[in-house]
Design a protein around this motif. Structure first.
Motif, mmCIF file in Angstrom:
data_model
loop_
_atom_site.group_PDB
_atom_site.id
_atom_site.type_symbol
_atom_site.label_atom_id
_atom_site.label_comp_id
_atom_site.label_asym_id
_atom_site.label_seq_id
_atom_site.Cartn_x
_atom_site.Cartn_y
_atom_site.Cartn_z
ATOM 1 N N GLY B 236 0.814 -0.828 -0.481
ATOM 2 C CA GLY B 236 -0.102 -0.335 -0.174
ATOM 3 C C GLY B 236 0.851 1.182 -0.174
ATOM 4 O O GLY B 236 1.763 1.377 0.273
ATOM 5 N N LEU B 237 0.201 2.235 -0.563
ATOM 6 C CA LEU B 237 1.136 3.477 -0.746
ATOM 7 C C LEU B 237 1.485 3.782 0.642
ATOM 8 O O LEU B 237 2.804 4.581 0.906
ATOM 9 N N VAL B 238 0.487 4.267 1.344
ATOM 10 C CA VAL B 238 1.028 4.927 2.968
ATOM 11 C C VAL B 238 2.058 3.872 3.748
ATOM 12 O O VAL B 238 3.026 4.825 4.730
ATOM 13 N N HIS B 239 1.776 2.649 3.543
ATOM 14 C CA HIS B 239 2.392 1.646 4.588
ATOM 15 C C HIS B 239 4.157 1.666 3.733
ATOM 16 O O HIS B 239 4.994 1.619 4.707
ATOM 17 N N ASP B 240 4.108 1.959 2.465
ATOM 18 C CA ASP B 240 5.498 2.114 1.806
ATOM 19 C C ASP B 240 5.800 2.775 2.232
ATOM 20 O O ASP B 240 7.912 3.045 2.266
ATOM 21 N N TYR B 241 5.264 4.398 2.133
ATOM 22 C CA TYR B 241 5.839 5.319 1.926
ATOM 23 C C TYR B 241 6.444 5.715 3.471
ATOM 24 O O TYR B 241 7.730 6.128 3.680
ATOM 25 N N LEU B 242 6.040 5.806 4.626
ATOM 26 C CA LEU B 242 5.734 5.454 6.259
ATOM 27 C C LEU B 242 7.236 4.524 6.354
ATOM 28 O O LEU B 242 8.540 4.459 7.170
ATOM 29 N N GLN B 243 6.776 3.323 5.837
ATOM 30 C CA GLN B 243 8.235 2.384 5.815
ATOM 31 C C GLN B 243 9.533 2.934 5.508
ATOM 32 O O GLN B 243 10.903 3.131 5.841
ATOM 33 N N SER B 244 9.413 3.871 4.008
ATOM 34 C CA SER B 244 10.835 4.400 3.077
ATOM 35 C C SER B 244 10.692 4.832 4.907
ATOM 36 O O SER B 244 12.086 5.377 5.140
ATOM 37 N N LEU B 245 10.366 6.106 4.774
ATOM 38 C CA LEU B 245 10.656 6.932 5.609
ATOM 39 C C LEU B 245 11.035 6.379 7.692
ATOM 40 O O LEU B 245 13.042 6.833 8.473
ATOM 41 N N ARG B 246 10.326 5.773 7.581
ATOM 42 C CA ARG B 246 10.802 4.743 9.145
ATOM 43 C C ARG B 246 12.344 4.349 9.113
ATOM 44 O O ARG B 246 13.268 4.369 9.805
ATOM 45 N N ALA B 247 12.408 3.992 8.326
ATOM 46 C CA ALA B 247 13.589 2.757 7.405
ATOM 47 C C ALA B 247 14.815 3.653 7.377
ATOM 48 O O ALA B 247 15.843 3.266 8.235
ATOM 49 N N ALA B 248 14.106 5.133 6.876
ATOM 50 C CA ALA B 248 15.806 5.960 7.106
ATOM 51 C C ALA B 248 16.748 6.843 8.127
ATOM 52 O O ALA B 248 16.721 7.038 9.274
ATOM 53 N N ALA B 249 15.330 6.610 9.059
ATOM 54 C CA ALA B 249 15.178 7.262 10.962
ATOM 55 C C ALA B 249 16.574 6.557 11.304
ATOM 56 O O ALA B 249 17.610 6.484 11.929
ATOM 57 N N ASP B 250 16.499 5.061 11.262
ATOM 58 C CA ASP B 250 16.921 3.967 12.338
ATOM 59 C C ASP B 250 16.575 2.790 11.523
ATOM 60 O O ASP B 250 16.338 2.548 11.222
ATOM 61 N N ASP B 251 17.431 1.584 11.894
ATOM 62 C CA ASP B 251 17.464 0.349 11.867
ATOM 63 C C ASP B 251 16.341 -0.900 11.853
ATOM 64 O O ASP B 251 17.130 -1.487 12.757
ATOM 65 N N ASN B 252 16.125 -0.065 13.105
ATOM 66 C CA ASN B 252 14.983 -0.476 14.363
ATOM 67 C C ASN B 252 13.205 -0.966 13.909
ATOM 68 O O ASN B 252 13.097 -1.133 14.604
ATOM 69 N N MET B 253 13.120 -0.537 12.888
ATOM 70 C CA MET B 253 11.500 -0.893 12.217
ATOM 71 C C MET B 253 11.189 -2.048 13.094
ATOM 72 O O MET B 253 10.193 -2.532 12.771
ATOM 73 N N THR B 254 11.898 -3.037 12.605
ATOM 74 C CA THR B 254 11.695 -4.532 12.862
ATOM 75 C C THR B 254 12.080 -5.126 14.005
ATOM 76 O O THR B 254 11.933 -6.268 14.251
#
Lengths: 315, 654
Positions: B236-254
């Motif tokens: 989904g667009l929002v999911h993937d966009y948020l994920q790209s931002l979250r991934a940029a912030a640090d390596d901890n999103m998963t």
């Protein structure tokens, strides 16, 4: 005795932090002489014309105290004078130079006067470089302005240029004196062109020094040039007529008056009226021929009027 | 009490010691090597010396047997008497200890250790349940000091802590959801929420420094519900966009649990404690209370052109806005280059010199120096001025005005270009100064256009200031893989996150070297490849465009659809022409045949051929004109032309 260098500026309005910043750059530039052999005795002279609020709107006491401190740390003395009248640029500079000659600082043979605009910032080696090129031939040395370079021409080989800008020029005190200083008929504009032409008519060179850099606080417009103020338009129009008069270029006077009549702003037309008034009341300065006893051919070879400018600009 | 998606095997009644006491649930999770317990045991094995492993808040001691069997002396501690009794009944050492006790915890621990060496203290999913985790960390620091005083070495600290910055939580919070659950990441008994930053700050405050990690990674946490939440839709667009931002912030999103080992910093003393809690900054442009300058200016210097550096610095020293710092970046490790740049800086007045730093930085790529500079910058905004480029006195001031009006946005002014050339040998008056050929010429647009910047860059770096938060929060850097266009790529990526505030003022002048154009012009293939790389990296995630983009895109798409229509019409025209050519050839064949036999038809055929030839010429001519002009935007005349040619053929053939 060490050479004396006297940097002179005529203040009219402007913010205190800007003035102090300029003075700090002068203090740093004093150290620039260390790489050029002996350090000169350096004086910073400020002639205060007040500001738009009136001739008594002079620099605050605290600012003056700070100015003293800034300069003293670099071994530069301050010669401050409140004129309590708006003398204009050239007359103000003349007064400051006279103070030097009157003993505030002896105007010895090797001594140098530097004319500086207040809205500037000197690069550290600027003064030493500029003063260093003055010799028996070079009457006036002029700095390169950044970020907007002046478009008038110069020779990249010799540095010779038709006239030197009063933004930052250096000349020996003796040369300034022998030329009789700035012509006070000019108020703000054209006095530097006039002084340069007279120096050249005396056989002296006017030299542009690209390696001496001064920051001149001009703001850009979409034309790639700074926008002139209304007052500047008036002064520039009047200066052009005065220069043409001194060079006896009736054709330039006629075409300028014609142009001002048709295309000029209200202030520019006022400048034309003022010129005509001075003409009829015989208040105009002497022509170059009269003042310097030179031939018409010599005047023509020096005094250039080109598309509203005093030289064919490079860009 | 692991916060994995699995349900606990058993949950006992919550303890409560009376009013005001915080209940801590006692879970009975089974040990698994894949879960946080297994990861923690790994860290103990890797980092702890032999001796006791002190398991504080051990509950039913899920790791007890595993550690004992691996040769450690297991000592569990919990305030739940039933749990401790269970531990002891399994032949393990267990003590009743209340971790929330305000005083004397360290002494109590020393007492029960009875002089034994301690390899590790482990806190497995425990500190998030404490009302004051710092009290426990302080007690452990004290314990460490007591052991050291006794000649025993300091234990490592191994912890497992749930991550509230897991992507699932982030996405749902954007959607307004914060789903507290019986166990898991948002266990309803959690009193504390931890991100990596908070852990580092809290532990660091007590002198604990990370020395190893074995985090539990879960792509989907127990919070991955409801599965049809619009922001949780994979692809989904929002999911993937948020994920790209979250991934940029640090390596901890998963990361589900941070499982980490810490050592005491030997030099730490209690006076090093600072408040670990971030102080909210005023929601204005004024920024933090700490006196950082508004602007950091990064200036690359070769150390070989002192006069050009001096000019750039003169422009900076002359700025009306003095709230700036300058970092002069000297790439490479040549001490001469460093000294040369330092000498230039020192020649300025001391007030300005105090605001300038000269730093030698990596030189492996053009971007490397600037990336190093981004790390060194302190200002709220960062701007760039290379030696050779010039700025007006209001350069920094305009950036400040822009940032004041739109805090956090990228601020863009306008850069003009002036052409210069190197002086010839005989042009002695010039020294090392370039000869100026033009006044500053307007070349770049007054306003930033996000969509057109995808195709062409009209924003030189010297005309922008970007908020440093992009660097600190999203780790924005120049792409060191790009040989050219790295500034363009950097700018676009920044602009598409925070947007752009235009000042509209021309405040910088780029010097373009005319006589060196051929030598310095980058081959177009290199540009194309850099451009393609930039687009493909932007294509990897959904793109965010500024308001107004829909209309602009619709217009561009309309143009594109016209162009496609034209392409179809052109193909049809070509086909019609070919058909006409075939008809002509057929007629010629017929003629040749007729000449051999039935001469009566010859005259009429000749007439027809002449007609065909004339119309074919006409059609060719029309085709050339069509293709050479902008005529394609209007397709109706083209259709008429095709009809004409086809009609001619039919006429000719009839």
């Amino acid at each position: 005795m060490a050479m004396a260098v006297r940097v002179q500026t005529v203040r009219y309005g402007g913010d205190a932090p800007d003035l102090l910043r300029m003075l700090r750059s002068v203090a740093a530039a004093a150290h620039g002489f260390e790489d050029h052999g002996s350090a000169p005795e350096l004086t910073m002279a400020i002639g205060d014309c007040g500001g738009p609020e009136g001739p008594d709107a002079t620099v605050d006491e605290e600012v003056l105290t700070e100015a003293h401190e800034i300069l003293a740390k670099a071994g530069v003395s301050l010669d401050y004078v409140a004129f309590m009248t708006n003398t204009g640029h050239g007359a103000g500079q003349n007064r400051l130079a006279e103070r030097a000659a009157d003993g505030h600082r002896p105007g010895g043979d090797g001594d140098v006067l530097v004319m500086l605009n207040p809205d500037t910032y000197l690069s550290p080696n600027c003064l030493a470089t500029l003063v260093g090129v003055l010799d028996a031939d070079v009457g006036i040395a002029e700095a390169r302005q950044i970020p907007l370079e002046h478009p008038k021409p110069f020779s990249p080989v010799t540095g010779d240029t038709p006239w030197a800008s009063g933004c930052l020029m250096a000349l020996r005190s003796s040369v300034f004196e022998s030329l009789g200083g700035f012509e006070p008929a000019f108020f703000l504009h054209g006095d530097d062109v006039d002084l340069s032409w007279r120096a050249r008519l005396r056989g002296l060179r006017v030299r542009h020094v690209p390696e001496a850099v001064v920051f001149h606080d001009k703001r850009l417009t979409e034309t790639g040039f700074p926008a002139p103020s209304a007052q500047e338009e008036y002064q520039a129009a009047l200066a052009r007529l005065l220069l043409a008069h001194r060079a006896e270029r009736r054709d330039v006077i006629a075409s300028s008056l014609g142009w001002l009549e048709v295309h000029g702003s209200e202030l520019q037309r006022e400048a034309a009226t003022e010129f005509l008034r001075r003409h009829s009341e015989e208040e105009l300065p002497a022509t170059y021929r009269e003042a310097l006893e030179v031939s018409p051919e010599e005047v023509v070879s020096v005094a250039c009027f080109h598309e509203g400018e005093y030289a064919e600009h490079r860009f | 009490m692991p916060s994995t998606a699995s349900e606990p095997d058993e949950v006992t009644a919550e303890e409560s010691d009376g009013p005001g006491q915080v209940p801590i649930p006692i879970y009975r999770f089974a040990f698994s090597w894949e879960g946080p317990y297994g990861h923690a045991v790994h860290l103990v094995e890797r980092h702890a010396r032999q001796g006791v492993v002190l398991d504080l808040g051990c509950g039913y001691a899920a790791v007890g047997e595993v550690l004992r069997d691996a040769g450690w002396e297991y000592v569990g501690g919990d305030r739940d008497t039933d749990a401790v009794a269970d531990v002891v009944s399994r032949g393990l050492e267990g003590h009743v200890i209340d971790l929330a006790m305000s005083d004397g915890l360290a002494d109590k621990l020393v007492e029960l250790l009875e002089g034994r060496p301690v390899g590790a203290v482990i806190l497995l999913d425990i500190i998030e349940h404490l009302p004051d985790p710092s009290a426990l960390l302080g007690a452990l620091t004290e314990l460490s000091a007591l052991l050291a005083a006794d000649g025993r070495h300091a234990p490592v600290l191994v912890t497992s802590i749930p991550n509230v910055a897991h992507f699932d939580l982030a996405a749902k919070l954007v959607g307004g959801r914060w789903d507290v659950t019986p166990s898991g990441l948002l266990d309803r008994t959690h009193l504390q929420m931890f991100t990596e930053r908070r852990i580092d700050a809290e532990f660091g405050r007590f002198g604990w420094q990370e020395c190893g990690r074995d985090d539990v990674v879960l792509e989907h946490s127990d919070q991955w519900f409801p599965l049809d939440h619009p922001f949780l839709v994979e692809g989904g667009l929002v999911h993937d966009y948020l994920q790209s931002l979250r991934a940029a912030a640090d390596d901890n999103m998963t990361i589900n649990q941070f499982v980490r080992a810490y050592r005491r910093v030997p030099s730490w003393s209690p006076s090093d404690r600072r408040s670990p809690l971030p102080v909210p900054e005023a929601a204005t442009a004024r920024g933090p209370a700490i006196d950082y300058p508004f602007l950091s200016v990064l200036t690359r210097s070769q150390g070989t052109r002192p006069s050009m550096l001096a000019e750039a610095l003169t422009c900076l020293a002359a700025q009306t806005l003095e709230d700036i710092e300058v970092v002069v970046l000297v790439p490479g490790d040549d001490p001469g280059a460093l000294q040369s740049s330092e000498a230039v800086v020192r020649s300025f007045e001391e007030g300005f010199v105090a605001r300038v730093r000269v730093e030698q930085v990596r030189s492996d790529s053009r971007s490397a120096a600037l990336n190093a500079g981004l790390e060194l910058a302190h200002g709220r905004y960062v701007a760039f001025l290379d030696e050779g480029d010039l700025v007006t006195g209001d350069w920094a001031q305009r950036f400040a005005e822009g940032a004041e009006g739109a805090p956090g946005k990228l601020v863009r002014s306008v850069c003009d270009v002036r052409h210069v050339r190197r002086p010839a040998r005989e042009e002695e008056a010039m020294g090392a100064v370039p000869v100026t050929l033009t006044k500053p010429l307007a070349e770049f647009g007054e306003r930033f256009d996000a969509i057109s910047h995808l195709a062409v860059n009209t924003t030189p770096l010297s005309s922008v200031a970007l908020p440093r938060s992009l660097v600190t929060e999203l780790h924005l850097r120049l792409d060191e893989q790009l040989a050219v266009g790295e500034d363009w790529d950097f700018l676009v990526r920044a602009a598409l996150v925070v947007g752009v505030e235009d000042t509209g003022h021309v405040t910088s002048i780029h010097q373009r070297w005319a006589d060196e154009a051929a030598a310095t012009t980058v081959p177009s293939e290199l540009w194309e490849s850099a451009h393609a790389k930039m687009l493909s990296s932007l294509d990897a995630a959904p793109l965010l465009l500024p308001p107004g983009s829909a209309t602009e895109l619709a217009f561009l798409a309309g143009d594109a659809s016209l162009a496609r229509k034209h392409e179809a019409q052109r193909a049809e025209l070509e086909r019609a022409l070919n058909e006409a050519r075939v008809a002509l050839a057929e007629a010629q064949e017929t003629l040749r045949f007729s000449l051999r036999g039935e001469s009566a038809q010859t005259e009429s055929l000749l007439l027809q051929i002449e007609q065909l030839q004339r119309r074919a010429r006409l059609a060719e001519q029309a085709r050339e004109e069509v293709l050479a002009s902008e005529f394609w935007r209007v397709t109706a005349p083209l259709r008429a032309l095709v009809t004409l040619i086809r009609g001619d053929r039919r006429d000719a053939g009839s």
